[in-house]
Each structure stands twice: as C-alpha cells, then as structure tokens.
Scaffold this active site. Sequence first.
Site, PDB file in Angstrom:
ATOM      1  N   GLU A 174      -3.310   7.504  -4.297  1.00 22.14           N
ATOM      2  CA  GLU A 174      -3.193   6.205  -3.623  1.00 22.14           C
ATOM      3  C   GLU A 174      -2.942   5.077  -4.622  1.00 22.14           C
ATOM      4  O   GLU A 174      -3.592   5.018  -5.663  1.00 22.14           O
ATOM      5  CB  GLU A 174      -4.498   5.926  -2.860  1.00 22.14           C
ATOM      6  CG  GLU A 174      -4.498   4.648  -2.051  1.00 22.14           C
ATOM      7  CD  GLU A 174      -5.852   4.417  -1.371  1.00 22.14           C
ATOM      8  OE1 GLU A 174      -5.945   4.637  -0.150  1.00 22.14           O
ATOM      9  OE2 GLU A 174      -6.813   4.044  -2.070  1.00 22.14           O
TER      10      GLU A 174
ATOM     11  N   TYR B 213       0.844  -1.198   0.000  1.00 26.21           N
ATOM     12  CA  TYR B 213       0.000   0.000   0.000  1.00 26.21           C
ATOM     13  C   TYR B 213       0.881   1.250   0.000  1.00 26.21           C
ATOM     14  O   TYR B 213       1.822   1.353   0.799  1.00 26.21           O
ATOM     15  CB  TYR B 213      -0.903   0.025   1.247  1.00 26.21           C
ATOM     16  CG  TYR B 213      -1.716   1.300   1.346  1.00 26.21           C
ATOM     17  CD1 TYR B 213      -2.989   1.372   0.793  1.00 26.21           C
ATOM     18  CD2 TYR B 213      -1.198   2.438   1.967  1.00 26.21           C
ATOM     19  CE1 TYR B 213      -3.718   2.549   0.846  1.00 26.21           C
ATOM     20  CE2 TYR B 213      -1.916   3.618   2.026  1.00 26.21           C
ATOM     21  CZ  TYR B 213      -3.176   3.667   1.462  1.00 26.21           C
ATOM     22  OH  TYR B 213      -3.893   4.830   1.509  1.00 26.21           O
TER      23      TYR B 213
END
Lengths: 288, 376
Positions: B190, B102
Amino acid sequence: MSILIDKNTRLIVQGITGRDGSFHASKMKAYGTNVVGGTSPGKAGELTDGIPVFNTVKDAVNETGADTSVIFVPAPFAKDAMMEAADAGIKLIIAITEGVPTLDVIEAYHFIRQRGANLIGPNCPGLISPGKGLVGIMPSMIFKQGSTGVISRSGTLTYEVVYNLTEHSMGQSTAIGVGGDPVVGLYFIELLEMFENDPETDSIALIGEIGGDAEERAAAYIKKHITKPVAVFIAGQQAPPGKQMGHAGAIISSGSGTAAEKIAAFEAAGVPVAKEPSQIPDLLKKRR
Amino acid sequence: MKIHEYQAKEMFASYGLPVDRSIVCRSIEDAVKAYGQLDSQRVIVKAQVHTGGRGKAGGVKLAKDEIELRKHAATILGMNIKGFTVDRILVGQAVNIEKEYYVSFVIDRASKSTILMLSREGGMDIEEVARTTPEKIHKFEIDPSLGLPEYLAREAAFKLFDDIKEVNQATAIFQKLYKLFVGTDASLAEINPLVLTKEGNLMAIDAKMTFDDNALYRHPKIAALNEPTEEEKKEQNAKSKGFSYVNLGGEIGCMVNGAGLAMATMDLIKLYGGNPANFLDIGGSSNPTKVIEAMKLLLSDQNVKVVLINIFGGITRCDDVAKGLLEAFKQIKTGVPVVIRLTGTNEKEGRALLQGTGLYVAETMGEATRKAVSLV
C-alpha cells in the site's frame, strides 16, 4: 442424488504414496468410494492398497477415466498438483493440503476455471455423500445418508453439527468443508445453488466463521434464490480483532468480518442463526 | 507478517519505486546526524511501529530546524502507540505536496484475485472512504496469468490523473509495485499517500507491506524481518508445537481439536456467562505429548481457574483420546479442575475410561461448558 460426488465418481489420489495420501486412500476405498488410481512421480507400476500408481495425472486419466482428484501433496507443490489435474481434464479437484501460499491458490484457481473445472479447498477436509462416496479426510462413521446438505468453513465444527444432525435422525445428502484459507475454491453461493437444485436435499445447514464477507453475501443470496430451509451457525463471536484464530482466513480486520455483522445479515434475510451447534437440527425441523 | 515503513521503503527502492529520502534512527544523536545528511531544512519525523493511526497518536511530526527535530525525536522515541513502544524513528526530507492519492495491491477473497485499488482521496483512512464514498474507489481485478501489462496499468492510471506525464509515471509505479507484490508473496502493498509534488513528480511518502505467512518459507530474508511482540512469541511458540493459541484474558482455559470448534467453544462459554482464557486449537490428532504441552501452556496463564477440554473424536477415536488424556494427567499434577467433553467415534468406551479419575466428564458441549462455568 447428492452433489459433486456419488457412486459414479472416479477418483484419483495425488500424492498417494505419502503418509497422509496412502492412509486416506485406504479409508476412502474402504468406505466404498471408487478410487481408480493415484499419482506419485517415479512410482508408476506400484500399487497402494491395490490401487494402481501412475507418474502423471494425464496417465492416470488415460488409463482409468478418472474425473475427480484429491490432493495430499505438501504445500510447496500443491499449486503444480492442482494445475496438473486441471490440465489433464479432471473436472473436480479437492485440495486437502494446508499452508498453501495465497498467490499460489489464486494462480491455480484461475487456471482451473479456465479449464472448466471446479476446485474445493485447499486446507479443507473434503466432502462426503454418505452411503455413496467419501473424498477427503472426514470421519465417515459419524455421517448418515439423508437429505440435509451441509456447507462449512471448518472441520471439527462440521463434525459437531453433523453429529447433532445424525443424533436427530437427520441424515446428510452431501457435506462439504470449503476450507479455512482466505482464498479457496467453491464457496457458499455456488454450493447453495447446487443444493437448491438437488432433488434429494430438503434442507441446508451452513456453518460460517469470522473473516471476510462471504456469509453476508450468502445471506443475500439465500433470501433471493433459496426456497429450502437453511439454518446457520457462526463461530468466533468472542474472537478479538486482528488475531488469526487458527484458520488463516479467520481474522477480523478493521471492523469487518465480525460474527455480529454476519449474524445480523442472516437474521435480516430471515435465516435462523443457532446460538450453539446443537440447535441446528431443531431450527431445520421447524421449517421443514 | 508485518514490517516497518522504512523496511518497506527499502524494498520499494530496490524495485525502482520513487520514495522520499529518509534515514532510520534509533537515538536523538542518530536523528541529528541524519538531519545533516538529508540536506533539507524541513524534515518529517515518523514513529516506526507495527500499527496504524501513528499520526493521530502524535507519532508523526514536521520539524523546521534542528531544535525542533531534537524535540520531536525526544518525544516520539519511547512513546507508546497502542501498546507498541517506539524504538525507531524515520527522519525524511519534507516534500512539497501538490496532491495526495491512494494506491494498493491487495488480495480480494470474493473475486479470488489480487486487485489494484486506487483513489484520489489519498492520505485518508481508506476503509472510511470505502464506507462513506465507495464511488471514489477504483478496483481492477488482475488475471494472474496476464499480470499487469502496460496497457492495463495505464488504463488504471487514467482513473487518477489527466496529464499524460503523470499517467506515465503512475503506470510505471503500478507495474513495479505489482512486481514487488508478487515477487515477495505480499498480502498487502500500500502507498498512502502517493504524492504529486509541486515539481511534478510522483513519489511514495508512506509504504506499508504485509506478507503471507504461508509463503515465508520461500522468502527467508523477509522472514528475518519479523519482530513478534511478547504475545506473538507465545503464539509462535505454540505454533511450533502444532497448536494455534491466542490469549483472551478470561478464567476458563480451553483446549479443543479444530479451529472452528475452538471458536465455538469460546462463544459457548460466553453464552453461559463465563469468560474464555484463550483460543487453543491442538489440531486433528490428540496424542499424549500434545495434550501435556497444551496443559502446560494453559496452566502457565495465572488467570486460569478451570480447564475445559473439548474433543470431537473423528479419525482419532475417543478411546484413544481418553488413553492419551489419562497418560497426560499422570504427568501433570494440578489443583485446577478439569472438565472433559468427549464425543464422536467410540465415545462410550472413551468416557468409560475417564470415569472415576477425578476429571469431570461430559457428553455434550453445552453440559461441559455449564459445568466449567459453575466451577470458576
């Protein structure tokens, strides 16, 4: 006493020749604030309501010994105005401008801190120490000199609470609107600390709203460090998740930042939470 | 403002970030054509909608051949995911995944900084990871005057990778993503997941970006990507007139000056047993034109049974507000009862002007709200 501004404040108005800047410069001066100058590039030598105008903040500081600045310039120029003030040695910068890009605020904020100055706002109504000085756009006539400190994320809701306090003969030492954007300068914890250390303040009203977790952090701070009575109101219990409620910072995302969580945090810290703004005076009186 | 994954991936690619090969499609025929161009037996078919949780809703499927691709494209196109109808799908080369990570840049209110957020727990709901195992998330605050120099990006990369080949790839990715974040005034950039392929390459197989509405004026190309929902169109229309409006579905229409007071008014309606129809902040001043526009907006909502106007007269004096309201109600004829609470500077004069006009006049928020609830 009071916090941040008083009779000794020497204020300049950045953007003093604009519509809002000139209007509020006159209001602040009429209230008795020591407005020593203003800036508007290219207009040095002019007067606005008898207040001398300078080309740069540096000139204004050199000529007038200003220590505080309030900014009314349009959003695209606000970052530059904030940084210019800090670079010229201004110690307290209040940005009223609405709609400033967040990354601009972040850049200006870090620069201001590196210069050892403080920022209030942007997108805020400013602050007032009743009877001593007004910096910003608050309606001075509803305020009364006294000993309750007021800290708020909102404008009109602050006035609502102040109006109720004044009606109950509870004047204010200083009232500050910190601003409704996701990133702004001085916030709950720094201001709580200032009020705790101000001998003239005997109680504190804190007005929060949905979004972020500053209220939760304030609750923990109050429990640990604040001895004076505090009462709280949180706006936005009925706000649906994911929607921006007027203020860019008032948005509940992914289950954090709800009014319920904030209220629970204050209650857990032993800080009474008003169900409606009109209950704040009684909640403070009971504990004073 | 939100954009779609495929649009974010185009931005990624233009900043030199590695993304999987993919093609956006609006029909099954498009998808079949894309399948031919991608030159890969296995492909991923993903719904393009402005909401999370696509996978759980069945909007992300793996196709092993053209027959499956047709089947998935047919199911996903037209699918409803959390109120959004899917009109576009992204067909992408399936990647051989070794491990998922992530990566994001996001604005942090507390530190008043952009932060780089990393985790080895890729592909998961990051908020869930933050709640249950916060130690698995690494955060780096970025000094805006310094940005993200290579040494800092490398230091961060070592939190995710041990092999220097992977660290070097990640370092470049973090720097490019930060450049994109700042260059586009994003509020979120993101990659979840960033994958390490079996071939040893790092690649973004999902991309999410949201942008700061306050900064859209300096990014017209991004602003042009805005796809507002019907509800958002109503909100934007209100915004262009100087209002903030959010529909809430109740019966009591509210008109308030100031966002905080508007929220407090909604809360009070609920506290006294009613249901607010909306959030409506008409801003600091309350001139007649604004009040008329706001009334039209409120009355366009068929659910509204009562209108509650809550004005705190600060800079704008109450007598001026009252004159504006009278002017507005000369032009608006409605059977919907209207309760007005007017407090602040020159309040007595203001309320006196409104007496005998058929409007319900109240002094306090509590009194006005109780009256409005009783009139539903």
